[in-house]
Design an enzyme around this catalytic site. Structure first.
Site, PDB file in Angstrom:
ATOM      1  N   TYR A  84       0.769   3.780  33.123  1.00  0.00           N
ATOM      2  CA  TYR A  84       1.262   5.140  32.867  1.00  0.00           C
ATOM      3  C   TYR A  84       2.580   5.084  32.099  1.00  0.00           C
ATOM      4  O   TYR A  84       2.747   5.744  31.061  1.00  0.00           O
ATOM      5  CB  TYR A  84       1.431   5.890  34.195  1.00  0.00           C
ATOM      6  CG  TYR A  84       1.980   7.289  34.036  1.00  0.00           C
ATOM      7  CD1 TYR A  84       1.146   8.348  33.701  1.00  0.00           C
ATOM      8  CD2 TYR A  84       3.340   7.555  34.214  1.00  0.00           C
ATOM      9  CE1 TYR A  84       1.648   9.639  33.554  1.00  0.00           C
ATOM     10  CE2 TYR A  84       3.849   8.827  34.066  1.00  0.00           C
ATOM     11  CZ  TYR A  84       3.007   9.872  33.738  1.00  0.00           C
ATOM     12  OH  TYR A  84       3.507  11.146  33.580  1.00  0.00           O
ATOM     13  N   SER A  92       7.697  11.266  29.596  1.00  0.00           N
ATOM     14  CA  SER A  92       8.050  11.143  31.015  1.00  0.00           C
ATOM     15  C   SER A  92       9.327  10.296  31.086  1.00  0.00           C
ATOM     16  O   SER A  92       9.589   9.496  30.175  1.00  0.00           O
ATOM     17  CB  SER A  92       6.909  10.437  31.756  1.00  0.00           C
ATOM     18  OG  SER A  92       7.363   9.977  33.004  1.00  0.00           O
TER      19      SER A  92
HETATM   20  P1  NDP Z   1      -2.257  17.215  36.299  1.00  0.00           P
HETATM   21  O1  NDP Z   1      -2.900  15.987  36.850  1.00  0.00           O
HETATM   22  O2  NDP Z   1      -1.971  18.360  37.193  1.00  0.00           O
HETATM   23  O3  NDP Z   1      -3.121  17.761  35.063  1.00  0.00           O
HETATM   24  C1  NDP Z   1      -3.592  16.855  34.097  1.00  0.00           C
HETATM   25  C2  NDP Z   1      -4.461  17.583  33.117  1.00  0.00           C
HETATM   26  O4  NDP Z   1      -5.034  16.595  32.232  1.00  0.00           O
HETATM   27  C3  NDP Z   1      -5.621  18.310  33.794  1.00  0.00           C
HETATM   28  O5  NDP Z   1      -5.926  19.476  33.067  1.00  0.00           O
HETATM   29  C4  NDP Z   1      -6.741  17.277  33.676  1.00  0.00           C
HETATM   30  O6  NDP Z   1      -8.047  17.797  33.737  1.00  0.00           O
HETATM   31  C5  NDP Z   1      -6.446  16.742  32.268  1.00  0.00           C
HETATM   32  N1  NDP Z   1      -7.156  15.486  32.054  1.00  0.00           N
HETATM   33  C6  NDP Z   1      -7.067  14.345  32.769  1.00  0.00           C
HETATM   34  N2  NDP Z   1      -7.944  13.448  32.302  1.00  0.00           N
HETATM   35  C7  NDP Z   1      -8.592  14.026  31.261  1.00  0.00           C
HETATM   36  C8  NDP Z   1      -9.629  13.605  30.387  1.00  0.00           C
HETATM   37  N3  NDP Z   1     -10.216  12.400  30.499  1.00  0.00           N
HETATM   38  N4  NDP Z   1     -10.068  14.455  29.425  1.00  0.00           N
HETATM   39  C9  NDP Z   1      -9.529  15.693  29.317  1.00  0.00           C
HETATM   40  N5  NDP Z   1      -8.562  16.157  30.123  1.00  0.00           N
HETATM   41  C10 NDP Z   1      -8.105  15.325  31.094  1.00  0.00           C
HETATM   42  O7  NDP Z   1      -0.936  16.678  35.598  1.00  0.00           O
HETATM   43  P2  NDP Z   1       0.422  17.430  35.215  1.00  0.00           P
HETATM   44  O8  NDP Z   1       0.152  18.837  34.872  1.00  0.00           O
HETATM   45  O9  NDP Z   1       1.433  17.084  36.224  1.00  0.00           O
HETATM   46  O10 NDP Z   1       0.830  16.613  33.897  1.00  0.00           O
HETATM   47  C11 NDP Z   1       0.793  17.163  32.604  1.00  0.00           C
HETATM   48  C12 NDP Z   1       1.556  16.236  31.678  1.00  0.00           C
HETATM   49  O11 NDP Z   1       2.915  16.143  32.092  1.00  0.00           O
HETATM   50  C13 NDP Z   1       1.040  14.803  31.662  1.00  0.00           C
HETATM   51  O12 NDP Z   1       1.128  14.286  30.359  1.00  0.00           O
HETATM   52  C14 NDP Z   1       1.989  14.076  32.586  1.00  0.00           C
HETATM   53  O13 NDP Z   1       2.046  12.704  32.282  1.00  0.00           O
HETATM   54  C15 NDP Z   1       3.286  14.783  32.264  1.00  0.00           C
HETATM   55  N6  NDP Z   1       4.328  14.690  33.288  1.00  0.00           N
HETATM   56  C16 NDP Z   1       4.173  15.323  34.494  1.00  0.00           C
HETATM   57  C17 NDP Z   1       5.186  15.261  35.443  1.00  0.00           C
HETATM   58  C18 NDP Z   1       5.073  15.956  36.767  1.00  0.00           C
HETATM   59  O14 NDP Z   1       5.981  15.800  37.608  1.00  0.00           O
HETATM   60  N7  NDP Z   1       4.041  16.726  37.040  1.00  0.00           N
HETATM   61  C19 NDP Z   1       6.432  14.513  35.182  1.00  0.00           C
HETATM   62  C20 NDP Z   1       6.489  13.884  33.880  1.00  0.00           C
HETATM   63  C21 NDP Z   1       5.462  13.983  32.982  1.00  0.00           C
HETATM   64  P3  NDP Z   1      -8.785  18.115  35.163  1.00  0.00           P
HETATM   65  O15 NDP Z   1      -8.298  19.478  35.556  1.00  0.00           O
HETATM   66  O16 NDP Z   1     -10.237  18.076  34.799  1.00  0.00           O
HETATM   67  O17 NDP Z   1      -8.370  17.039  36.113  1.00  0.00           O
END
Ligand code: NDP
Length: 252
Positions: free
Chosen positions: A171, A158
């Site tokens: 984070y 990120s």
């Molecule tokens: P979302 O919150 O939309 O999705 C997160 C995913 O991680 C979901 O599938 C969620 O599962 C899963 N997850 C969370 N906790 C757990 C857990 N305890 N065990 C297993 N799975 C888990 O996030 P994004 O798609 O936006 O983010 C994806 C990646 O990109 C992350 O690493 C984030 O830090 C990074 N990122 C995102 C940005 C953005 O603007 N969106 C910008 C920069 C980085 P569930 O569906 O059950 O909640």
């Protein structure tokens, strides 16, 4: 492929044919889009997440589209203990005998707050899910990644994991850790394995996490997860062979 920007990559349709790729957080957001995209390019995807119901939905989308049969691995990265990780590694070893790709995507945002007021429990949970779980998963899956002729480990970073920003708390710190873990592992695997290790920053992308971090932002101000897939495909596929220890951006 020398000198290519991963975000400008144009993948061929069968790019990931016969590759086995595990995606964490495959149930939603960017991880879901990556799983669909990898499958659409020929990969057998192992969908890892904490909600069986949500993973089944992604599984069905992949099947309905006619892509290779995916597998589901239900694992709550906040709670899983050693045996659950080893069971997963055994499932991969027993079913495919190798792993060609590992996308560490699952993450928690935690709370946006000053360090002085940051809740300690939330801090520990965010560091665990975003960083320590990725370390443990990598460790148990490395034997299967070594058995691939061309393996890619991709960590999700990120902007706040490269330059600290006020109120991003655990984070941001977890993402600095992810960048560090990727660098250390890249050095350790550079000369003696066929594994490459890189970091990718999606940039602001239209997902539930983005909405939580920026509640006032217009929903269409940021691209859909499907629009940022070229960089994921480049780093996961054979055209990035030899690229290791890098940190890339999906968006300009
Ligand atoms: P979302 O919150 O939309 O999705 C997160 C995913 O991680 C979901 O599938 C969620 O599962 C899963 N997850 C969370 N906790 C757990 C857990 N305890 N065990 C297993 N799975 C888990 O996030 P994004 O798609 O936006 O983010 C994806 C990646 O990109 C992350 O690493 C984030 O830090 C990074 N990122 C995102 C940005 C953005 O603007 N969106 C910008 C920069 C980085 P569930 O569906 O059950 O909640």
């Amino acid at each position: 492929m020398a000198g290519i920007e991963p975000r400008d990559y144009q993948p061929r349709p069968d790019l990931l044919h016969e590759r086995v790729i595990l995606v964490t957080g495959a149930s939603d957001g960017i991880g879901r889009a990556a799983a669909l995209s990898f499958a659409a390019h020929g990969a057998t995807v192992v969908l890892l997440g904490r909600s069986a119901r949500k993973l089944e939905r992604v599984h069905d989308e992949i099947r309905t589209a006619g892509h290779p049969q995916p597998a589901i691995a239900v694992l709550d990265l906040a709670k899983a203990q050693g045996p659950a990780y080893f069971d997963l590694a055994e499932q991969v070893a027993g079913t495919w005998g190798r792993l060609d790709g590992l996308l560490h995507n699952a993450a928690l945002l935690g709370e946006r707050s000053p360090i002085e007021q940051h809740d300690v429990g939330t801090w520990q949970q965010v560091l665990h899910v975003n960083l320590s779980a990725a370390f443990i998963l990598t460790q148990v899956l490395l034997p299967q990644l070594r058995r691939s002729t061309d393996a890619s480990i991709l960590f999700t970073s990120s902007g706040v994991g490269r330059r600290g920003k006020a109120y991003w708390g655990a984070y941001a710190v977890s993402k600095f850790g992810v960048e560090g873990l990727a660098q250390v592992l890249a050095e350790e695997t550079r000369d003696n394995t066929r594994i490459r290790v890189n970091c990718l920053n999606p940039g602001g992308t239209r997902t539930a996490m983005r909405r939580k971090a920026y509640p006032g932002e217009s929903p269409d101000a940021r691209p859909e997860p499907s629009a940022i897939m070229p960089a994921y495909l480049y780093l996961m596929g054979p055209d990035s062979r030899g690229v290791t220890g890098g940190s890339f951006d999906c968006q300009a």
